[in-house]
Design a protein around this motif. Structure first.
Motif, PDB file in Angstrom:
ATOM      1  N   ASP A  25     -12.009   5.116  -7.245  1.00  0.00           N
ATOM      2  CA  ASP A  25     -12.032   6.349  -7.140  1.00  0.00           C
ATOM      3  C   ASP A  25     -11.001   7.215  -7.789  1.00  0.00           C
ATOM      4  O   ASP A  25     -10.290   8.444  -7.203  1.00  0.00           O
ATOM      5  N   GLY A  26      -9.930   6.426  -8.535  1.00  0.00           N
ATOM      6  CA  GLY A  26      -9.314   6.487  -9.725  1.00  0.00           C
ATOM      7  C   GLY A  26      -7.397   6.543  -8.663  1.00  0.00           C
ATOM      8  O   GLY A  26      -6.665   7.011  -8.805  1.00  0.00           O
ATOM      9  N   ALA A  27      -7.766   5.709  -7.548  1.00  0.00           N
ATOM     10  CA  ALA A  27      -5.983   5.942  -6.903  1.00  0.00           C
ATOM     11  C   ALA A  27      -6.013   4.645  -7.389  1.00  0.00           C
ATOM     12  O   ALA A  27      -6.562   3.644  -8.038  1.00  0.00           O
ATOM     13  N   SER A  28      -4.131   4.678  -7.048  1.00  0.00           N
ATOM     14  CA  SER A  28      -3.823   3.459  -7.603  1.00  0.00           C
ATOM     15  C   SER A  28      -2.152   3.085  -6.979  1.00  0.00           C
ATOM     16  O   SER A  28      -1.411   4.445  -6.350  1.00  0.00           O
ATOM     17  N   PHE A  29      -1.752   1.841  -6.734  1.00  0.00           N
ATOM     18  CA  PHE A  29      -0.763   2.466  -6.091  1.00  0.00           C
ATOM     19  C   PHE A  29      -0.309   0.632  -6.165  1.00  0.00           C
ATOM     20  O   PHE A  29      -0.862  -0.338  -6.664  1.00  0.00           O
ATOM     21  N   ASP A  30       1.735   1.002  -6.138  1.00  0.00           N
ATOM     22  CA  ASP A  30       2.337  -0.110  -6.368  1.00  0.00           C
ATOM     23  C   ASP A  30       2.931  -0.366  -5.071  1.00  0.00           C
ATOM     24  O   ASP A  30       4.081   0.108  -4.397  1.00  0.00           O
ATOM     25  N   LEU A  31       2.306  -1.961  -4.929  1.00  0.00           N
ATOM     26  CA  LEU A  31       2.573  -1.834  -3.111  1.00  0.00           C
ATOM     27  C   LEU A  31       4.020  -3.451  -3.281  1.00  0.00           C
ATOM     28  O   LEU A  31       3.731  -3.849  -4.335  1.00  0.00           O
ATOM     29  N   PRO A  32       5.086  -3.433  -2.720  1.00  0.00           N
ATOM     30  CA  PRO A  32       6.293  -3.644  -2.533  1.00  0.00           C
ATOM     31  C   PRO A  32       5.561  -4.989  -1.716  1.00  0.00           C
ATOM     32  O   PRO A  32       5.316  -5.464  -1.098  1.00  0.00           O
ATOM     33  N   ALA A  33       6.364  -6.405  -2.606  1.00  0.00           N
ATOM     34  CA  ALA A  33       6.143  -7.637  -1.568  1.00  0.00           C
ATOM     35  C   ALA A  33       6.557  -7.607  -0.340  1.00  0.00           C
ATOM     36  O   ALA A  33       6.076  -7.982   0.716  1.00  0.00           O
ATOM     37  N   GLU A  34       7.937  -7.185  -0.294  1.00  0.00           N
ATOM     38  CA  GLU A  34       8.154  -6.849   1.575  1.00  0.00           C
ATOM     39  C   GLU A  34       7.483  -6.482   1.651  1.00  0.00           C
ATOM     40  O   GLU A  34       6.934  -6.657   3.206  1.00  0.00           O
ATOM     41  N   TYR A  35       7.003  -5.163   1.368  1.00  0.00           N
ATOM     42  CA  TYR A  35       5.794  -4.201   2.801  1.00  0.00           C
ATOM     43  C   TYR A  35       4.440  -4.961   2.900  1.00  0.00           C
ATOM     44  O   TYR A  35       4.605  -4.888   4.229  1.00  0.00           O
ATOM     45  N   LEU A  36       3.841  -5.702   1.401  1.00  0.00           N
ATOM     46  CA  LEU A  36       3.053  -6.611   1.887  1.00  0.00           C
ATOM     47  C   LEU A  36       3.214  -7.434   2.572  1.00  0.00           C
ATOM     48  O   LEU A  36       2.379  -7.926   3.762  1.00  0.00           O
ATOM     49  N   ARG A  37       4.578  -8.375   2.495  1.00  0.00           N
ATOM     50  CA  ARG A  37       4.750  -9.063   3.534  1.00  0.00           C
ATOM     51  C   ARG A  37       5.269  -9.471   5.247  1.00  0.00           C
ATOM     52  O   ARG A  37       3.894  -9.623   6.332  1.00  0.00           O
ATOM     53  N   VAL A  38       5.748  -7.549   5.461  1.00  0.00           N
ATOM     54  CA  VAL A  38       5.907  -7.318   6.481  1.00  0.00           C
ATOM     55  C   VAL A  38       4.698  -6.901   7.276  1.00  0.00           C
ATOM     56  O   VAL A  38       4.840  -6.528   8.608  1.00  0.00           O
ATOM     57  N   THR A  39       3.672  -6.560   6.400  1.00  0.00           N
ATOM     58  CA  THR A  39       2.399  -5.660   6.646  1.00  0.00           C
ATOM     59  C   THR A  39       1.086  -6.881   6.701  1.00  0.00           C
ATOM     60  O   THR A  39       0.100  -5.670   6.670  1.00  0.00           O
ATOM     61  N   SER A  40       0.877  -8.298   6.950  1.00  0.00           N
ATOM     62  CA  SER A  40       0.184  -8.844   6.271  1.00  0.00           C
ATOM     63  C   SER A  40      -0.660  -8.927   7.583  1.00  0.00           C
ATOM     64  O   SER A  40      -0.488  -8.702   8.654  1.00  0.00           O
ATOM     65  N   PRO A  41      -2.057  -8.438   7.239  1.00  0.00           N
ATOM     66  CA  PRO A  41      -3.130  -8.776   8.522  1.00  0.00           C
ATOM     67  C   PRO A  41      -3.259 -10.076   8.991  1.00  0.00           C
ATOM     68  O   PRO A  41      -3.995 -10.201   9.859  1.00  0.00           O
ATOM     69  N   SER A  42      -2.291 -11.262   9.285  1.00  0.00           N
ATOM     70  CA  SER A  42      -2.456 -12.469   9.699  1.00  0.00           C
ATOM     71  C   SER A  42      -2.860 -12.049  10.914  1.00  0.00           C
ATOM     72  O   SER A  42      -1.417 -11.524  11.238  1.00  0.00           O
ATOM     73  N   ALA A  43      -2.954 -13.260  11.910  1.00  0.00           N
ATOM     74  CA  ALA A  43      -2.767 -13.522  13.057  1.00  0.00           C
ATOM     75  C   ALA A  43      -1.133 -13.755  13.642  1.00  0.00           C
ATOM     76  O   ALA A  43      -0.667 -13.501  14.380  1.00  0.00           O
ATOM     77  N   GLU A  44      -0.703 -14.101  12.741  1.00  0.00           N
ATOM     78  CA  GLU A  44       0.831 -14.433  12.606  1.00  0.00           C
ATOM     79  C   GLU A  44       1.611 -13.638  12.092  1.00  0.00           C
ATOM     80  O   GLU A  44       2.165 -13.074  13.669  1.00  0.00           O
ATOM     81  N   LYS A  59      12.912  -9.989   5.366  1.00  0.00           N
ATOM     82  CA  LYS A  59      12.407 -10.349   3.565  1.00  0.00           C
ATOM     83  C   LYS A  59      12.278  -9.326   2.559  1.00  0.00           C
ATOM     84  O   LYS A  59      11.564  -9.371   1.809  1.00  0.00           O
ATOM     85  N   LYS A  60      13.504  -9.078   2.816  1.00  0.00           N
ATOM     86  CA  LYS A  60      14.113  -8.365   1.356  1.00  0.00           C
ATOM     87  C   LYS A  60      13.574  -8.580   0.150  1.00  0.00           C
ATOM     88  O   LYS A  60      13.933  -7.727  -1.112  1.00  0.00           O
ATOM     89  N   ASN A  61      14.188  -9.735   0.006  1.00  0.00           N
ATOM     90  CA  ASN A  61      13.708 -10.637  -1.748  1.00  0.00           C
ATOM     91  C   ASN A  61      12.413 -11.425  -1.485  1.00  0.00           C
ATOM     92  O   ASN A  61      12.704 -11.838  -2.877  1.00  0.00           O
ATOM     93  N   VAL A  62      11.243 -11.067  -1.096  1.00  0.00           N
ATOM     94  CA  VAL A  62      10.619 -11.801  -0.788  1.00  0.00           C
ATOM     95  C   VAL A  62       9.443 -11.788  -2.004  1.00  0.00           C
ATOM     96  O   VAL A  62       9.515 -10.620  -2.218  1.00  0.00           O
ATOM     97  N   GLU A  63       9.254 -13.162  -2.359  1.00  0.00           N
ATOM     98  CA  GLU A  63       8.495 -12.775  -4.059  1.00  0.00           C
ATOM     99  C   GLU A  63       6.779 -12.950  -3.607  1.00  0.00           C
ATOM    100  O   GLU A  63       7.220 -13.565  -2.484  1.00  0.00           O
ATOM    101  N   ILE A  64       5.391 -12.381  -4.451  1.00  0.00           N
ATOM    102  CA  ILE A  64       4.560 -13.063  -4.187  1.00  0.00           C
ATOM    103  C   ILE A  64       4.182 -14.046  -5.105  1.00  0.00           C
ATOM    104  O   ILE A  64       4.869 -13.806  -6.977  1.00  0.00           O
ATOM    105  N   ILE A  65       3.930 -15.230  -5.128  1.00  0.00           N
ATOM    106  CA  ILE A  65       3.864 -16.675  -5.844  1.00  0.00           C
ATOM    107  C   ILE A  65       2.295 -16.439  -5.885  1.00  0.00           C
ATOM    108  O   ILE A  65       2.429 -17.733  -6.750  1.00  0.00           O
TER     109      ILE A  65
END
Length: 122
Positions: A25-44, A59-65
């Motif tokens: 739809d034309g939307a694009s996002f740059d999502l920080p790894a920290e943000y993705l980690r702390v909002t993980s949809p996991s049950a954990e 999780k300030k320095n977390v990376e996606i591997i």
């Protein structure tokens, strides 16, 4: 009625600190790894009910591997802290991108209220 949005592009930054996703739809996002980690949809992280949701600190320095496809509807992200149980659907990634400012501020407020920090423990 929900409109399905499909990704046109999914790219992990060279420094592994953000994930770029562009939708049809034309939307694009740059999502920080920290943000993705702390909002993980996991049950954990999310628990099995809103009352069980956890506030993930340090999780300030977390990376996606790793970015692994899950069917044609999602990706599993693997973080360098070895968290890998969240399945990020396209609709959830879109929701995270569209609501990034509000969700990030709510996270920062929650950290502050609980006396927690973004910085890793020493």
């Amino acid at each position: 009625m929900t409109t399905e949005r499909w990704p046109r592009e999914l790219r992990l930054a060279k420094d592994r600190r953000s994930l770029h996703i562009a939708f049809d739809d034309g939307a694009s996002f740059d999502l920080p790894a920290e943000y993705l980690r702390v909002t993980s949809p996991s049950a954990e992280v999310q628990g099995h009910s809103p009352a069980e949701r956890k506030t993930v600190a340090g999780k300030k320095n977390v990376e996606i591997i790793g970015v692994e496809p899950v069917g044609n509807y999602a990706v599993k992200l693997v973080f360098d802290d070895l968290h890998d149980t969240g399945i990020y659907s396209w609709s959830y990634l879109y929701e995270l991108g569209a609501g990034c400012e509000e969700k990030w501020q709510a996270y920062l407020d929650e950290l502050g209220a609980k006396g927690l920090s973004r910085d890793p423990r020493r």
